[in-house]
Motif scaffolding. Structure first.
Motif, PDB file in Angstrom:
ATOM      1  N   GLY A  46    -134.409 -23.318 -60.297  1.00 45.97           N
ATOM      2  CA  GLY A  46    -133.656 -23.453 -61.668  1.00 45.97           C
ATOM      3  C   GLY A  46    -133.865 -24.581 -62.122  1.00 45.97           C
ATOM      4  N   THR A  47    -133.509 -25.776 -61.508  1.00 45.86           N
ATOM      5  CA  THR A  47    -133.467 -27.008 -62.090  1.00 45.86           C
ATOM      6  C   THR A  47    -135.084 -27.234 -62.575  1.00 45.86           C
ATOM      7  N   PHE A  48    -136.065 -27.101 -61.922  1.00 50.54           N
ATOM      8  CA  PHE A  48    -137.435 -27.244 -62.362  1.00 50.54           C
ATOM      9  C   PHE A  48    -137.591 -26.630 -63.757  1.00 50.54           C
ATOM     10  N   LEU A  93    -130.716 -17.520 -65.597  1.00 44.96           N
ATOM     11  CA  LEU A  93    -131.150 -16.104 -65.326  1.00 44.96           C
ATOM     12  C   LEU A  93    -131.753 -16.115 -64.039  1.00 44.96           C
ATOM     13  N   ILE A  94    -132.768 -16.879 -63.681  1.00 49.02           N
ATOM     14  CA  ILE A  94    -133.669 -17.026 -62.609  1.00 49.02           C
ATOM     15  C   ILE A  94    -133.032 -17.240 -61.299  1.00 49.02           C
ATOM     16  N   CYS A  95    -131.785 -18.117 -61.359  1.00 46.34           N
ATOM     17  CA  CYS A  95    -131.236 -18.759 -60.055  1.00 46.34           C
ATOM     18  C   CYS A  95    -129.757 -18.236 -59.835  1.00 46.34           C
ATOM     19  N   ALA A 131    -126.587 -21.206 -59.870  1.00 52.29           N
ATOM     20  CA  ALA A 131    -127.202 -21.858 -60.907  1.00 52.29           C
ATOM     21  C   ALA A 131    -126.416 -23.235 -61.428  1.00 52.29           C
ATOM     22  N   HIS A 132    -126.249 -24.064 -60.478  1.00 49.60           N
ATOM     23  CA  HIS A 132    -125.631 -25.365 -61.040  1.00 49.60           C
ATOM     24  C   HIS A 132    -126.621 -26.113 -61.639  1.00 49.60           C
ATOM     25  N   GLN A 173    -131.837 -30.222 -56.466  1.00 42.62           N
ATOM     26  CA  GLN A 173    -131.864 -30.594 -58.138  1.00 42.62           C
ATOM     27  C   GLN A 173    -132.556 -31.639 -58.474  1.00 42.62           C
ATOM     28  N   TYR A 174    -132.637 -32.651 -57.713  1.00 41.37           N
ATOM     29  CA  TYR A 174    -133.060 -33.975 -57.791  1.00 41.37           C
ATOM     30  C   TYR A 174    -134.801 -33.908 -57.794  1.00 41.37           C
ATOM     31  N   LEU A 175    -135.242 -32.997 -56.708  1.00 48.22           N
ATOM     32  CA  LEU A 175    -136.409 -32.660 -56.550  1.00 48.22           C
ATOM     33  C   LEU A 175    -136.929 -31.745 -57.528  1.00 48.22           C
ATOM     34  N   GLY A 176    -136.261 -30.949 -57.950  1.00 46.05           N
ATOM     35  CA  GLY A 176    -136.822 -30.047 -58.944  1.00 46.05           C
ATOM     36  C   GLY A 176    -137.316 -30.594 -60.426  1.00 46.05           C
TER      37      GLY A 176
END
Length: 301
Positions: free
Chosen positions: A28-30, A69-71, A77-78, A105-108
């Protein structure tokens, strides 16, 4: 789906819930970051200037909508470490999940910067002529991936900008997911939150680009430091900038969820909002009679 295909998917299915949630947060973050930064890339590399005041917020707003919507059904979905920490401080998210979520989140965000760089590498090299630089250089391309402050904006101004804007975002998120408030339909929540981000970026994008998300800024900043821009992405203002998009949103997010809770959430009289609770008794009776009539009518259909 054939029996063979079913067997394959069963063999790769992740059964650990936290791992599933963390993977969803990464993806999601990606999505959020690559769509948002792609909008910036299109503006910067094509020299569209003021058009970016509309295009960039829309890109980030739509990116957040798609990310939710995805995660959203898996992890909530934070897609933002500030959101994760803020919800944990108010008891709406377990602390044991905070670190896995934040790392994801950081990795995405980091991976999104790497993929975006590969997609736009030719355009970046044509624009900056192979000389990587950061704003205020007119040929700077580091601002495609991370945010940088305007020359006129002081450290105090930038910190306040991030606290206020992220606080507003989190208050809006809390109101949207609060089922006792306006009862926003589940399917509409991603769009409402995405539009909120869009509006906040339009209003608060001037001082420092409206990062609002530590992962969105720090992950790509680390990538650019490794991909040719060097330590200059961190040394802006003698290292007195890069920490603001990390610390500021965390403070703002925590204030946002707590202020919403104290101003609105804890004051609901029941588990659902009762429009007749505080009305005169005769009005309550009339309302109840009307509700009973509706139930009788429905039962006859």
């Amino acid at each position: 789906m054939s029996e063979k295909e079913t067997g394959f998917w069963n063999s790769v299915r992740i059964k650990n819930q936290l791992v599933r949630e963390s993977l969803a947060e990464l993806f999601g973050t990606f999505i959020l970051t690559i769509i948002g930064n792609a909008g910036i890339a299109a503006i910067v590399l094509n020299g569209l200037g003021n058009v970016g005041a509309i295009v960039i917020p829309l890109s980030w707003g739509l990116g957040l909508t798609f990310a939710i919507l995805i995660c959203g059904g898996v992890s909530g979905a934070h897609v933002n470490p500030a959101v994760t920490v803020a919800f944990a401080t108010i008891g709406k998210f377990p602390w044991k999940k905070v670190i896995p979520y934040m790392l994801s989140q950081y990795l995405g965000a980091f991976l999104s910067a790497a993929i975006l760089f590969l997609v736009y590498r030719d355009g970046i090299e044509a624009f900056d002529k192979g000389i990587r630089s950061v704003p205020p250089n007119s040929n700077a391309t580091a601002n495609i991936f991370s945010c940088f402050p305007q020359e006129y904006a002081s450290t105090f101004t930038c910190v306040m900008d991030q606290i206020v804007s992220t606080g507003l975002l989190l208050a809006a998120v809390c109101s949207t997911i609060d089922e006792r408030n306006m009862s926003v339909p589940k399917g509409m929540a991603p769009l409402m939150i995405g539009l909120t981000l869009c509006g906040i970026m339009m209003g608060f994008g001037s001082n420092c680009g409206a990062p609002l998300n530590p992962a969105r800024d720090l992950g790509p900043r680390i990538f650019t430091a490794m991909a040719g821009w060097g330590t200059e992405v961190f040394s802006v203002r003698d290292y007195n900038w890069f920490w603001i998009p990390v610390i500021g949103p965390h403070i703002g997010a925590i204030l946002g969820v707590w202020i919403y809770s104290f101003a609105v959430e804890v004051h609901w009289p029941n588990t659902s909002y009762d429009l007749t609770k505080d009305l005169p008794s005769e009005v309550q009776v009339q309302s109840q009679v009307q509700m009973q009539s509706v139930k009788v009518y429905d039962s006859k259909q």
